[in-house]
Design an enzyme around this catalytic site. Structure first.
Site, mmCIF file in Angstrom:
data_model
loop_
_atom_site.group_PDB
_atom_site.id
_atom_site.type_symbol
_atom_site.label_atom_id
_atom_site.label_comp_id
_atom_site.label_asym_id
_atom_site.label_seq_id
_atom_site.Cartn_x
_atom_site.Cartn_y
_atom_site.Cartn_z
ATOM 1 C CD GLN A 1 -2.985 -0.975 0.096
ATOM 2 O OE1 GLN A 1 -3.187 0.090 -0.482
ATOM 3 N NE2 GLN A 1 -3.633 -2.081 -0.231
ATOM 4 C CB CYS B 1 -7.702 -11.225 0.371
ATOM 5 S SG CYS B 1 -7.488 -10.705 2.081
#
Length: 383
Positions: free
Chosen positions: A180, A329
């Protein structure tokens, strides 16, 4: 038209990256590891140019950059690839945090099933782990410390700089999942002390399906990693398999663009965040932000709307914006965010929380208008 606000799951591809890839697909046939003809040589040149672009962004040597299919594979290699070294050195203790991506947590869970001892450290309400708590767990037989740079659900920056300095001094392997933060916290990453670092191109407006593992050299040697799948000797034997030339070129181009534009991008995403906060404060709806904003990225907010189900909000506002309430996810079968739970946030607040994330190409006025409409729906749901 709905505005996309789920960049932390996957950012849209930059058209300059796409153009680069199309050019390669059209004009560069061949396998980059073919040595007997110019087609292979040309493909190899493309790959090595991309490797240089990645190395330049991260401030490392090209010999330290290994291409993979993305951060999930890189995380697996960084952790599972240490098995042989662990057995030889009798170091079988791993430290990580409770807010890591599943690609780290599930891999470390597998290592625990293989007899490794694991310490998992939780953050406090700030969303940030305490570096001293992690360091207090380090032992003589500690194999690895694995800590993400920025949490994907809250955007909270973790104390990897402090950890890196001390773990380097103690000669303990340190893995950072920088999925990120790559292409965003460029200067911080360049100054970071680590053994291994994972990233994915699609989080910085590159293509899906490509990323990398950076293995820092110490005394001219990379960390004691071995391949976790069998095959050829591509990528120095660390990651067997044919290198996807066009994807690799796209990854390199995304890194080049990020290096040239990260300062401008930071100003843009922070300006959007200020506008969002102003809309929230003026909305009259009860809310609070999950995570200490002193340590938060400029492109992410995790917001709890009191009394408003996140599932109801996301479904009711699809015409205005694309949101999420956790990591992609785990989104197919809903369960409360394990990240927010690890922070100690009550279940009722977790179920009312959404993640909002945007990027350098997000149109400020258009986003604000749609966000304002979303807030109106949220008030209607609560009433």
């Amino acid at each position: 038209m709905s505005v996309y606000l789920d960049y932390n799951a996957s950012a849209p591809i930059d058209l300059r990256v796409l153009d680069t890839m199309v050019e390669i697909y059209k004009n560069n046939v061949g396998n980059a590891d073919s040595r007997t003809h110019c087609f292979g040589e040309n493909a190899r040149a493309v790959v090595e140019h991309a490797r240089g672009q990645v190395a330049h962004l991260f401030g490392v040597s090209t010999s330290e950059v290994y291409f993979t299919s993305g951060a999930t594979e890189s995380n697996n290699i960084a952790i599972q690839g240490l098995k042989e070294y662990a057995e030889k050195s009798n170091k079988r203790h791993i430290i990580t945090t409770a807010i890591e991506h599943k690609a780290v947590l599930e891999t470390i869970k597998y290592m625990a099933s293989q007899g490794y001892e694991v310490d998992i450290i939780a953050p406090d309400l700030s969303g940030r782990v305490d570096a001293n708590v992690i360091l207090d767990k380090v032992r003589d037989d500690t194999l690895l410390v694995s800590v993400m740079h920025v949490n994907n659900e809250t955007g909270i920056i973790q104390p990897v700089t402090e950890l890196g300095e001390e773990l380097c001094r103690r000669d303990v392997l340190f893995h950072v999942d920088a999925t990120q933060s790559s292409g965003k916290l460029v200067e911080e990453i360049r100054g970071l002390r680590y053994s291994m670092l994972s990233f994915s191109a699609h989080k910085m407006m590159g293509p899906q399906g490509i990323g990398g593992l950076i293995l820092r050299r110490k005394s001219y040697k990379i960390p004691p990693i071995r391949a976790i799948i069998l095959g050829g000797q591509q990528e120095g034997g660390i990651r067997p398999g044919t290198i996807p030339v066009a994807l690799t070129a796209g990854c390199g181009k995304a890194c080049e663009i990020a290096e040239n534009e990260y300062k401008k991008n930071a100003v843009h995403v922070y300006a959007i965040k200020e506008k969002i906060m102003a809309e929230l404060n003026n909305s009259g709806i009860e809310f609070h932000i999950n995570g200490n904003q002193e340590y938060c990225m400029g492109n992410t907010l995790n917001v709890c709307f009191t009394g408003v189900s996140s599932e109801a909000l996301m479904i009711s506002t699809k015409q205005y914006c694309g949101l999420s309430n956790g990591s992609a996810c785990t989104s197919k079968s809903y369960s409360p965010s394990y990240v927010l739970a690890a922070m100690g946030i009550p279940l009722v607040q977790i179920e009312n929380s959404v993640r909002i994330s945007w990027g350098p190409d997000t149109l400020e006025d258009y986003m604000v208008d749609n966000f304002r409409n979303m807030l109106k729906v949220a008030k209607e749901i609560k009433n």
